[in-house]
Design a protein around this motif. Structure first.
Motif, PDB file in Angstrom:
ATOM      1  N   LYS A 136      -2.344  -5.791   2.006  1.00 53.59           N
ATOM      2  CA  LYS A 136      -2.878  -4.421   1.977  1.00 53.59           C
ATOM      3  C   LYS A 136      -2.586  -3.691   3.290  1.00 53.59           C
ATOM      4  CE  LYS A 136      -5.333  -4.692  -1.994  1.00 53.59           C
ATOM      5  NZ  LYS A 136      -6.560  -4.260  -2.578  1.00 53.59           N
ATOM      6  N   TYR A 137      -2.666  -4.424   4.406  1.00 51.97           N
ATOM      7  CA  TYR A 137      -2.383  -3.807   5.703  1.00 51.97           C
ATOM      8  C   TYR A 137      -0.936  -3.305   5.739  1.00 51.97           C
ATOM      9  CZ  TYR A 137      -2.085  -2.988  10.691  1.00 51.97           C
ATOM     10  OH  TYR A 137      -1.896  -2.400  11.910  1.00 51.97           O
ATOM     11  N   TYR A 138       0.009  -4.159   5.331  1.00 50.02           N
ATOM     12  CA  TYR A 138       1.413  -3.766   5.377  1.00 50.02           C
ATOM     13  C   TYR A 138       1.764  -2.733   4.313  1.00 50.02           C
ATOM     14  CZ  TYR A 138       2.234  -7.331   8.901  1.00 50.02           C
ATOM     15  OH  TYR A 138       2.202  -8.070  10.053  1.00 50.02           O
ATOM     16  N   MET A 139       0.993  -2.657   3.247  1.00 52.50           N
ATOM     17  CA  MET A 139       1.199  -1.584   2.272  1.00 52.50           C
ATOM     18  C   MET A 139       0.882  -0.235   2.917  1.00 52.50           C
ATOM     19  SD  MET A 139      -0.265  -3.176  -1.301  1.00 52.50           S
ATOM     20  CE  MET A 139      -0.407  -1.575  -2.081  1.00 52.50           C
ATOM     21  N   LYS A 140      -0.194  -0.184   3.717  1.00 56.71           N
ATOM     22  CA  LYS A 140      -0.577   1.074   4.365  1.00 56.71           C
ATOM     23  C   LYS A 140       0.299   1.368   5.585  1.00 56.71           C
ATOM     24  CE  LYS A 140      -4.565   3.760   5.910  1.00 56.71           C
ATOM     25  NZ  LYS A 140      -6.028   3.825   5.988  1.00 56.71           N
ATOM     26  N   TYR A 141       0.720   0.308   6.295  1.00 59.63           N
ATOM     27  CA  TYR A 141       1.505   0.479   7.529  1.00 59.63           C
ATOM     28  C   TYR A 141       2.773  -0.374   7.470  1.00 59.63           C
ATOM     29  CZ  TYR A 141      -3.065   2.143   8.958  1.00 59.63           C
ATOM     30  OH  TYR A 141      -4.263   2.803   9.015  1.00 59.63           O
ATOM     31  N   PRO A 142       3.742  -0.009   6.656  1.00 60.01           N
ATOM     32  CA  PRO A 142       4.946  -0.838   6.535  1.00 60.01           C
ATOM     33  C   PRO A 142       5.709  -0.989   7.856  1.00 60.01           C
ATOM     34  CG  PRO A 142       5.164   1.213   5.267  1.00 60.01           C
ATOM     35  CD  PRO A 142       3.761   1.149   5.766  1.00 60.01           C
ATOM     36  N   PHE A 143       5.612  -0.004   8.744  1.00 58.98           N
ATOM     37  CA  PHE A 143       6.293  -0.091  10.038  1.00 58.98           C
ATOM     38  C   PHE A 143       5.745  -1.229  10.899  1.00 58.98           C
ATOM     39  CE2 PHE A 143       2.719   2.784  10.676  1.00 58.98           C
ATOM     40  CZ  PHE A 143       2.129   2.272  11.825  1.00 58.98           C
ATOM     41  N   ALA A 144       4.521  -1.678  10.623  1.00 61.77           N
ATOM     42  CA  ALA A 144       3.887  -2.711  11.439  1.00 61.77           C
ATOM     43  C   ALA A 144       4.516  -4.087  11.245  1.00 61.77           C
ATOM     44  CB  ALA A 144       2.394  -2.772  11.139  1.00 61.77           C
ATOM     45  N   VAL A 145       5.320  -4.251  10.212  1.00 59.30           N
ATOM     46  CA  VAL A 145       6.012  -5.525  10.009  1.00 59.30           C
ATOM     47  C   VAL A 145       6.902  -5.826  11.213  1.00 59.30           C
ATOM     48  CG1 VAL A 145       7.712  -6.733   8.565  1.00 59.30           C
ATOM     49  CG2 VAL A 145       5.943  -5.341   7.497  1.00 59.30           C
ATOM     50  N   ALA A 146       7.468  -4.786  11.805  1.00 60.33           N
ATOM     51  CA  ALA A 146       8.388  -4.951  12.930  1.00 60.33           C
ATOM     52  C   ALA A 146       7.676  -5.148  14.269  1.00 60.33           C
ATOM     53  CB  ALA A 146       9.314  -3.736  13.015  1.00 60.33           C
ATOM     54  N   VAL A 147       6.352  -5.035  14.278  1.00 62.40           N
ATOM     55  CA  VAL A 147       5.580  -5.147  15.513  1.00 62.40           C
ATOM     56  C   VAL A 147       4.971  -6.545  15.585  1.00 62.40           C
ATOM     57  CG1 VAL A 147       3.616  -4.217  16.796  1.00 62.40           C
ATOM     58  CG2 VAL A 147       5.062  -2.683  15.438  1.00 62.40           C
ATOM     59  N   SER A 148       5.093  -7.191  16.738  1.00 61.42           N
ATOM     60  CA  SER A 148       4.522  -8.536  16.862  1.00 61.42           C
ATOM     61  C   SER A 148       2.997  -8.463  16.893  1.00 61.42           C
ATOM     62  CB  SER A 148       5.053  -9.239  18.111  1.00 61.42           C
ATOM     63  OG  SER A 148       4.652  -8.550  19.274  1.00 61.42           O
ATOM     64  N   GLY A 149       2.374  -9.540  16.506  1.00 60.86           N
ATOM     65  CA  GLY A 149       0.920  -9.616  16.493  1.00 60.86           C
ATOM     66  C   GLY A 149       0.436 -10.362  15.268  1.00 60.86           C
ATOM     67  N   ASP A 150      -0.866 -10.530  15.196  1.00 56.14           N
ATOM     68  CA  ASP A 150      -1.511 -11.242  14.097  1.00 56.14           C
ATOM     69  C   ASP A 150      -2.430 -10.288  13.345  1.00 56.14           C
ATOM     70  OD1 ASP A 150      -0.553 -13.940  14.789  1.00 56.14           O
ATOM     71  OD2 ASP A 150      -1.800 -13.673  16.578  1.00 56.14           O
TER      72      ASP A 150
END
Length: 150
Positions: free
Chosen positions: A107-121
């Motif tokens: 659900k997080y990546y559905m709302k913020y697909p650009f965040a896939v490219a950002v490191s983190g948990d």
């Protein structure tokens, strides 16, 4: 016992929380407060706030030591005549249920697909209290909700 937010929060409050994008996360370590701003998504069926952050950040180190956290969400677009926001308290979930974490991540990546490219948990907070404030032209309105039965 957790109370379902969809049964207790007004539709207006649920809609507000789900429509915004940034939470100010508030933590405390050794009696020193610290804040961080993170993109988030709220999943009312699970009553979790999902956000992404690196484990080695100051705020995550503090939250991992003391899982009791607070947060604030204000409207993304400020209007000087109408201030709307939510204050909350809750607990960082550190023993992540793998199926819940899987749903949260998707659900997080559905709302913020650009965040896939950002490191983190991906992290989750379970709110136990939410206070909604709306100030229209000096007229203050507040709604408070307990999401954990006492």
């Amino acid at each position: 016992m957790t109370i379902s937010p969809t049964s207790i929060l007004s539709k207006k409050v649920l809609a507000f929380i789900q429509s915004q994008t940034v939470i100010t996360l508030c933590v405390c370590d050794n009696n020193l407060p610290y804040t961080a701003m993170c993109y988030y998504v709220y999943l009312p069926e699970e009553n979790i706030i999902v956000f992404k952050s690196k484990r080695e950040t100051t705020h995550m180190n503090a939250a991992l030591k003391n899982s009791l956290v607070a947060g604030a969400v204000r409207q993304d677009k400020l209007l000087s005549t109408n201030v709307v926001g939510v204050q909350l308290t809750g607990m960082l979930l550190t023993n992540n249920n793998s199926s819940l974490l899987s749903v949260a991540t998707r659900k997080y990546y559905m709302k913020y697909p650009f965040a896939v490219a950002v490191s983190g948990d991906i992290w989750m907070i379970r709110p136990d209290a939410i206070k909604y404030t709306e100030n229209k032209m000096g007229i203050m309105g507040k709604e408070e909700y307990r999401l954990i039965a006492e």
